[in-house]
Design a protein around this motif. Structure first.
Motif, PDB file in Angstrom:
ATOM      1  N   ARG A 153      -8.358  13.478  -0.195  1.00 11.93           N
ATOM      2  CA  ARG A 153      -7.741  12.758  -1.320  1.00 11.93           C
ATOM      3  C   ARG A 153      -6.891  11.585  -0.841  1.00 11.93           C
ATOM      4  O   ARG A 153      -6.978  10.490  -1.384  1.00 11.93           O
ATOM      5  N   LEU A 196       0.855   4.152  -2.910  1.00 14.92           N
ATOM      6  CA  LEU A 196       0.604   5.559  -2.592  1.00 14.92           C
ATOM      7  C   LEU A 196       1.784   6.442  -2.987  1.00 14.92           C
ATOM      8  O   LEU A 196       1.591   7.562  -3.458  1.00 14.92           O
ATOM      9  N   ARG A 216      -9.076  -1.917  -0.650  1.00 17.24           N
ATOM     10  CA  ARG A 216     -10.186  -2.748  -1.152  1.00 17.24           C
ATOM     11  C   ARG A 216      -9.662  -3.970  -1.851  1.00 17.24           C
ATOM     12  O   ARG A 216      -8.643  -4.075  -2.395  1.00 17.24           O
ATOM     13  N   VAL A 254       0.842  -1.204   0.000  1.00 15.40           N
ATOM     14  CA  VAL A 254       0.000   0.000   0.000  1.00 15.40           C
ATOM     15  C   VAL A 254       0.876   1.253   0.000  1.00 15.40           C
ATOM     16  O   VAL A 254       0.606   2.209  -0.733  1.00 15.40           O
ATOM     17  N   GLU A 267      -9.112   8.777   0.471  1.00 21.33           N
ATOM     18  CA  GLU A 267      -9.725   8.019  -0.625  1.00 21.33           C
ATOM     19  C   GLU A 267      -8.699   7.116  -1.291  1.00 21.33           C
ATOM     20  O   GLU A 267      -8.994   5.969  -1.637  1.00 21.33           O
ATOM     21  N   ALA A 268      -7.488   7.613  -1.477  1.00 16.10           N
ATOM     22  CA  ALA A 268      -6.432   6.784  -2.082  1.00 16.10           C
ATOM     23  C   ALA A 268      -6.119   5.581  -1.202  1.00 16.10           C
ATOM     24  O   ALA A 268      -5.970   4.455  -1.698  1.00 16.10           O
ATOM     25  N   GLU A 323       1.673   7.346  -6.487  1.00 21.09           N
ATOM     26  CA  GLU A 323       0.657   8.370  -6.739  1.00 21.09           C
ATOM     27  C   GLU A 323       1.083   9.742  -6.231  1.00 21.09           C
ATOM     28  O   GLU A 323       0.324  10.712  -6.347  1.00 21.09           O
ATOM     29  N   ALA A 365      -8.154   4.167   0.987  1.00 19.09           N
ATOM     30  CA  ALA A 365      -9.315   3.268   0.915  1.00 19.09           C
ATOM     31  C   ALA A 365      -9.323   2.461  -0.368  1.00 19.09           C
ATOM     32  O   ALA A 365      -9.626   1.260  -0.362  1.00 19.09           O
ATOM     33  N   THR A 366      -8.960   3.101  -1.476  1.00 13.94           N
ATOM     34  CA  THR A 366      -8.910   2.407  -2.761  1.00 13.94           C
ATOM     35  C   THR A 366      -7.926   1.240  -2.713  1.00 13.94           C
ATOM     36  O   THR A 366      -8.218   0.147  -3.189  1.00 13.94           O
ATOM     37  N   HIS A 367      -6.770   1.455  -2.113  1.00 11.81           N
ATOM     38  CA  HIS A 367      -5.741   0.415  -2.071  1.00 11.81           C
ATOM     39  C   HIS A 367      -6.010  -0.646  -1.022  1.00 11.81           C
ATOM     40  O   HIS A 367      -5.392  -1.713  -1.047  1.00 11.81           O
TER      41      HIS A 367
END
Length: 68
Positions: free
Chosen positions: A58, A21, A68, A17, A61-62, A24, A64-66
């Motif tokens: 932001r 990140l 899932r 994770v 959310e990033a 990104e 949380a996305t990773h």
């Protein structure tokens, strides 16, 4: 600045994770044994007054996305 831990448990998950990140553009560290006890690996985020509410939304959310 306050440090915000995001508990992930396994070192492999924390490293994966954090790497995603970082790609990104976020400056996130994976903290894992022996710095913390086994099974408690985490991400470490430092929040400062320079971060806006939008910045925090932001990165949340990033993360949380990773997860899932």
């Amino acid at each position: 600045s306050p440090i915000v831990p995001v508990m992930l448990g396994s070192s492999a998950r924390a490293l994966a994770v954090a790497a995603a990140l970082t790609r990104e553009g976020y400056d996130v560290r994976a903290i894992r044994p022996p710095t913390v006890p086994a099974g408690t690996a985490r991400l470490r985020l430092s929040v400062t007054l320079a971060h806006t509410p939008d910045d925090l939304a932001r990165v949340a959310e990033a993360i949380a996305t990773h997860l899932r």
